[in-house]
Write a protein that holds these residues in place. Structure first.
Motif, PDB file in Angstrom:
ATOM      1  N   LYS A  34       1.063  -3.327  19.975  1.00 49.83           N
ATOM      2  CA  LYS A  34       0.454  -3.364  21.205  1.00 49.83           C
ATOM      3  C   LYS A  34      -0.676  -2.558  21.779  1.00 49.83           C
ATOM      4  N   TYR A  35      -0.706  -1.256  21.291  1.00 45.79           N
ATOM      5  CA  TYR A  35      -1.673  -0.291  21.634  1.00 45.79           C
ATOM      6  C   TYR A  35      -2.679   0.293  20.788  1.00 45.79           C
ATOM      7  N   LYS A  36      -2.398  -0.031  19.568  1.00 38.29           N
ATOM      8  CA  LYS A  36      -3.242   0.657  18.205  1.00 38.29           C
ATOM      9  C   LYS A  36      -3.033   2.085  18.435  1.00 38.29           C
ATOM     10  N   LEU A  37      -1.940   2.646  18.191  1.00 40.27           N
ATOM     11  CA  LEU A  37      -1.947   4.179  18.153  1.00 40.27           C
ATOM     12  C   LEU A  37      -2.524   4.788  17.000  1.00 40.27           C
ATOM     13  N   ASP A  38      -2.917   6.117  17.391  1.00 38.48           N
ATOM     14  CA  ASP A  38      -3.760   6.836  16.243  1.00 38.48           C
ATOM     15  C   ASP A  38      -2.796   7.896  15.574  1.00 38.48           C
ATOM     16  N   LEU A  39      -1.786   8.462  16.714  1.00 38.65           N
ATOM     17  CA  LEU A  39      -0.936   9.693  16.344  1.00 38.65           C
ATOM     18  C   LEU A  39       0.322   9.565  16.796  1.00 38.65           C
ATOM     19  N   ALA A  40       1.364  10.171  16.438  1.00 39.65           N
ATOM     20  CA  ALA A  40       2.727  10.325  16.873  1.00 39.65           C
ATOM     21  C   ALA A  40       3.085  11.862  17.010  1.00 39.65           C
ATOM     22  N   VAL A  41       3.372  12.317  18.023  1.00 37.64           N
ATOM     23  CA  VAL A  41       3.768  13.577  18.403  1.00 37.64           C
ATOM     24  C   VAL A  41       5.363  13.896  18.446  1.00 37.64           C
ATOM     25  N   GLU A  71       5.902   5.837   8.269  1.00 35.00           N
ATOM     26  CA  GLU A  71       6.282   4.259   7.619  1.00 35.00           C
ATOM     27  C   GLU A  71       5.254   3.155   8.216  1.00 35.00           C
ATOM     28  N   ILE A  72       4.823   3.441   9.325  1.00 35.55           N
ATOM     29  CA  ILE A  72       3.954   2.338   9.842  1.00 35.55           C
ATOM     30  C   ILE A  72       2.290   2.715   9.591  1.00 35.55           C
ATOM     31  N   GLY A  73       2.235   4.184   9.083  1.00 37.78           N
ATOM     32  CA  GLY A  73       0.673   4.499   8.885  1.00 37.78           C
ATOM     33  C   GLY A  73       0.049   5.347   9.805  1.00 37.78           C
ATOM     34  N   LEU A  74       0.997   5.859  10.856  1.00 39.21           N
ATOM     35  CA  LEU A  74       0.398   6.663  11.957  1.00 39.21           C
ATOM     36  C   LEU A  74       0.141   8.108  11.411  1.00 39.21           C
TER      37      LEU A  74
END
Length: 187
Positions: free
Chosen positions: A137-144, A156-159
């Motif tokens: 939905k948001y084309k994320l770059d990073l997970a913190v 797993e999803i490439g972030l």
């Protein structure tokens, strides 16, 4: 930068309050530093580790919900990061009402485009379903996040991933403070 955030222990310093409540539930029989270490793995882990009864789990949840948001403060400088980001979303196991109570208290609702909470029907981490939904939905770059459990679905999803106040293996970036977030994180 579009960022997916965990909530407890990542945006807000909640584990001190959780530790105090569990210390009380356990009648002071376990040192707070040991409780903290087990809670940081997960609440489910801590309940099994300390062999909590159903009554003790219910007591913990009741007391934890009663804690004022004042005792669940945001980490220093994290608001600066939220202000500079293009977009922020939250994925947490915490119930939506509890998340909203804290965000309302600090006036932070406007920083988040969407929240996926623990009672929204998505599978729990490390299942990547909620992360995939938010990324699509948001084309994320990073997970913190503050636990390895928070970065496994992101990987797993490439972030790109960042662990906060945790040196567990597997993250792309590690931070102890948000003060130099944009200097440290280069994507």
């Amino acid at each position: 930068m579009n960022i997916l955030w965990d909530f407890d222990g990542t945006l807000f310093d909640t584990y001190k309050a959780f530790t105090n409540v569990l210390h009380e539930v356990l009648k002071g029989s376990v040192p707070p530093d040991e409780i903290f270490l087990e809670l940081k793995k997960s609440f489910t882990h801590a309940t099994a580790f300390f062999q909590l009864s159903e009554d003790q789990i219910a007591e913990f949840k009741l007391k934890e919900r009663a804690i004022s948001p004042e005792k669940k403060r945001p980490f220093p400088f994290v608001e600066d990061v939220l202000k500079q980001s293009n977009l922020n979303v939250i994925m947490t196991h915490k119930p939506r009402e509890e998340v909203q109570t804290i965000l309302d208290y600090f006036g932070w609702n406007h920083y988040f485009q969407e929240i996926v909470a623990g009672d929204d029907g998505f599978p729990r981490k490390p299942d990547p379903t909620a992360y995939r939904y938010l990324h699509d939905k948001y084309k994320l770059d990073l997970a913190v996040g503050d636990r390895v459990l928070d970065i496994v679905p992101a990987k797993e999803i490439g972030l790109h991933t960042c662990l906060f106040q945790n040196e567990g293996e597997g993250a792309d970036f590690y931070l102890d403070t948000y003060e130099d977030f944009y200097i440290t994180i280069k994507i």
